[in-house]
Design a protein around this motif. Structure first.
Motif, PDB file in Angstrom:
ATOM      1  N   GLU A 197       0.990  -1.274  -0.126  1.00  0.00           N
ATOM      2  CA  GLU A 197       0.139   0.228  -0.085  1.00  0.00           C
ATOM      3  C   GLU A 197       0.749   1.304   0.134  1.00  0.00           C
ATOM      4  OE1 GLU A 197      -2.929   0.028   3.017  1.00  0.00           O
ATOM      5  OE2 GLU A 197      -3.404  -2.050   2.829  1.00  0.00           O
ATOM      6  N   GLU A 198       0.432   2.288  -0.582  1.00  0.00           N
ATOM      7  CA  GLU A 198       1.155   3.610  -0.663  1.00  0.00           C
ATOM      8  C   GLU A 198       1.376   3.791   0.835  1.00  0.00           C
ATOM      9  OE1 GLU A 198       2.553   6.954  -2.064  1.00  0.00           O
ATOM     10  OE2 GLU A 198       1.918   5.447  -3.413  1.00  0.00           O
ATOM     11  N   GLY A 199       2.690   4.290   0.883  1.00  0.00           N
ATOM     12  CA  GLY A 199       3.142   4.904   2.289  1.00  0.00           C
ATOM     13  C   GLY A 199       3.282   3.701   3.337  1.00  0.00           C
ATOM     14  N   SER A 200       3.502   2.560   2.827  1.00  0.00           N
ATOM     15  CA  SER A 200       3.480   1.456   3.655  1.00  0.00           C
ATOM     16  C   SER A 200       5.032   1.056   3.785  1.00  0.00           C
ATOM     17  CB  SER A 200       2.601   0.440   3.898  1.00  0.00           C
ATOM     18  OG  SER A 200       2.741   0.051   2.505  1.00  0.00           O
ATOM     19  N   ILE A 201       5.382   0.352   4.727  1.00  0.00           N
ATOM     20  CA  ILE A 201       6.719  -0.583   4.804  1.00  0.00           C
ATOM     21  C   ILE A 201       6.173  -2.268   4.993  1.00  0.00           C
ATOM     22  CG2 ILE A 201       8.715  -1.196   5.875  1.00  0.00           C
ATOM     23  CD1 ILE A 201       8.274   1.855   7.371  1.00  0.00           C
ATOM     24  N   LEU A 202       6.749  -3.135   3.952  1.00  0.00           N
ATOM     25  CA  LEU A 202       6.383  -4.358   4.060  1.00  0.00           C
ATOM     26  C   LEU A 202       7.823  -5.033   4.061  1.00  0.00           C
ATOM     27  CD1 LEU A 202       4.090  -6.398   4.452  1.00  0.00           C
ATOM     28  CD2 LEU A 202       3.989  -6.434   1.763  1.00  0.00           C
ATOM     29  N   ALA A 203       7.907  -6.359   4.865  1.00  0.00           N
ATOM     30  CA  ALA A 203       9.072  -7.003   4.690  1.00  0.00           C
ATOM     31  C   ALA A 203       8.933  -8.260   4.094  1.00  0.00           C
ATOM     32  CB  ALA A 203       9.864  -7.239   6.204  1.00  0.00           C
ATOM     33  N   VAL A 204       9.869  -8.689   3.171  1.00  0.00           N
ATOM     34  CA  VAL A 204       9.783  -9.903   2.542  1.00  0.00           C
ATOM     35  C   VAL A 204      11.607 -10.475   2.785  1.00  0.00           C
ATOM     36  CG1 VAL A 204       8.366  -9.030   0.757  1.00  0.00           C
ATOM     37  CG2 VAL A 204      10.619  -8.921   0.500  1.00  0.00           C
ATOM     38  N   ARG A 205      11.386 -11.723   2.540  1.00  0.00           N
ATOM     39  CA  ARG A 205      12.585 -12.444   2.914  1.00  0.00           C
ATOM     40  C   ARG A 205      13.050 -13.048   1.433  1.00  0.00           C
ATOM     41  NH1 ARG A 205      15.609 -14.402   6.777  1.00  0.00           N
ATOM     42  NH2 ARG A 205      13.720 -13.804   8.452  1.00  0.00           N
ATOM     43  N   ILE A 206      14.241 -12.705   0.847  1.00  0.00           N
ATOM     44  CA  ILE A 206      14.688 -13.125  -0.329  1.00  0.00           C
ATOM     45  C   ILE A 206      16.302 -13.579  -0.243  1.00  0.00           C
ATOM     46  CG2 ILE A 206      15.155 -12.519  -2.678  1.00  0.00           C
ATOM     47  CD1 ILE A 206      13.160 -10.127  -2.465  1.00  0.00           C
ATOM     48  N   ASN A 207      16.342 -14.738  -0.647  1.00  0.00           N
ATOM     49  CA  ASN A 207      17.659 -15.362  -0.411  1.00  0.00           C
ATOM     50  C   ASN A 207      18.175 -15.360   1.006  1.00  0.00           C
ATOM     51  OD1 ASN A 207      17.564 -16.151  -3.049  1.00  0.00           O
ATOM     52  ND2 ASN A 207      19.439 -14.790  -3.700  1.00  0.00           N
ATOM     53  N   GLY A 208      17.325 -15.563   1.792  1.00  0.00           N
ATOM     54  CA  GLY A 208      17.863 -15.484   3.277  1.00  0.00           C
ATOM     55  C   GLY A 208      17.967 -14.004   3.854  1.00  0.00           C
ATOM     56  N   GLU A 209      17.804 -12.944   3.187  1.00  0.00           N
ATOM     57  CA  GLU A 209      17.875 -11.740   3.601  1.00  0.00           C
ATOM     58  C   GLU A 209      16.403 -11.046   3.687  1.00  0.00           C
ATOM     59  OE1 GLU A 209      20.725  -8.761   1.586  1.00  0.00           O
ATOM     60  OE2 GLU A 209      21.413 -10.601   0.447  1.00  0.00           O
ATOM     61  N   ARG A 210      16.227 -10.362   4.949  1.00  0.00           N
ATOM     62  CA  ARG A 210      15.011  -9.541   5.289  1.00  0.00           C
ATOM     63  C   ARG A 210      15.096  -8.124   4.495  1.00  0.00           C
ATOM     64  NH1 ARG A 210      10.914 -10.773   8.272  1.00  0.00           N
ATOM     65  NH2 ARG A 210      10.531  -8.902   9.048  1.00  0.00           N
ATOM     66  N   ILE A 211      14.426  -7.915   3.624  1.00  0.00           N
ATOM     67  CA  ILE A 211      14.342  -6.635   2.762  1.00  0.00           C
ATOM     68  C   ILE A 211      13.113  -5.981   2.859  1.00  0.00           C
ATOM     69  CG2 ILE A 211      14.274  -5.659   0.309  1.00  0.00           C
ATOM     70  CD1 ILE A 211      15.986  -8.081  -0.423  1.00  0.00           C
ATOM     71  N   ALA A 212      13.190  -4.413   3.281  1.00  0.00           N
ATOM     72  CA  ALA A 212      12.076  -3.747   3.563  1.00  0.00           C
ATOM     73  C   ALA A 212      11.539  -3.069   2.301  1.00  0.00           C
ATOM     74  CB  ALA A 212      12.372  -2.584   4.499  1.00  0.00           C
ATOM     75  N   LEU A 213      10.192  -3.385   1.676  1.00  0.00           N
ATOM     76  CA  LEU A 213       9.758  -2.574   0.817  1.00  0.00           C
ATOM     77  C   LEU A 213       8.926  -1.290   1.019  1.00  0.00           C
ATOM     78  CD1 LEU A 213       8.790  -5.824  -1.252  1.00  0.00           C
ATOM     79  CD2 LEU A 213      10.888  -4.200  -1.925  1.00  0.00           C
ATOM     80  N   TYR A 214       9.029  -0.125   0.163  1.00  0.00           N
ATOM     81  CA  TYR A 214       8.214   0.843   0.499  1.00  0.00           C
ATOM     82  C   TYR A 214       7.663   1.340  -0.667  1.00  0.00           C
ATOM     83  CZ  TYR A 214      12.197   0.962   3.863  1.00  0.00           C
ATOM     84  OH  TYR A 214      13.173   0.723   4.897  1.00  0.00           O
ATOM     85  N   LYS A 215       6.449   1.866  -0.547  1.00  0.00           N
ATOM     86  CA  LYS A 215       5.881   2.763  -1.751  1.00  0.00           C
ATOM     87  C   LYS A 215       5.614   4.143  -1.435  1.00  0.00           C
ATOM     88  CE  LYS A 215       2.674   0.506  -4.463  1.00  0.00           C
ATOM     89  NZ  LYS A 215       1.531  -0.143  -4.847  1.00  0.00           N
ATOM     90  N   ILE A 216       6.037   4.968  -2.144  1.00  0.00           N
ATOM     91  CA  ILE A 216       6.200   6.235  -2.025  1.00  0.00           C
ATOM     92  C   ILE A 216       5.694   6.914  -3.273  1.00  0.00           C
ATOM     93  CG2 ILE A 216       7.309   8.291  -1.388  1.00  0.00           C
ATOM     94  CD1 ILE A 216       9.085   6.561   0.409  1.00  0.00           C
TER      95      ILE A 216
END
Length: 105
Positions: free
Chosen positions: A14-33
């Motif tokens: 969602e717009e203005g949100s932060i969502l974490a995913v795990r890719i290749n064992g790394e936790r990555i934060a995704l942002y929509k701005i």
């Protein structure tokens, strides 16, 4: 060289949100701005607090970790407010056919 991996569907972030995913064992934060998607490491470099759980987007281009008030520029990962001194790692992002892909080493 980065290999792009599917992270999620564009509609899941969602717009203005932060969502974490795990890719290749790394936790990555995704942002929509403003409709654009960015990716950084998910843990605050100061205190290892989760930016998904303890972060908020401020000034439309920064994430603030509410554990201790550290701030980072989302597009570049650079520290914009102490106590953090180490920038966040950033990752390239592609959006294709409503899917978000993140480039990981």
């Amino acid at each position: 060289m980065s290999e792009f991996k599917k992270a999620l569907s564009n509609s899941e972030l969602e717009e203005g949100s932060i969502l974490a995913v795990r890719i290749n064992g790394e936790r990555i934060a995704l942002y929509k701005i403003n409709g654009e998607i960015y990716a950084t490491s998910e843990m605050c470099s100061h205190s290892d607090c989760s930016l998904e759980d303890f972060g908020k987007i401020v000034e439309n281009d920064q994430v603030e970790c509410i554990c201790h008030g550290a701030r980072f520029r989302i597009k570049t990962g650079e520290v914009t407010r102490l106590p953090a001194e180490i920038p966040l790692k950033t990752y390239p992002v592609r959006v294709a056919e409503n899917e978000v892909w993140v480039g990981v080493p």
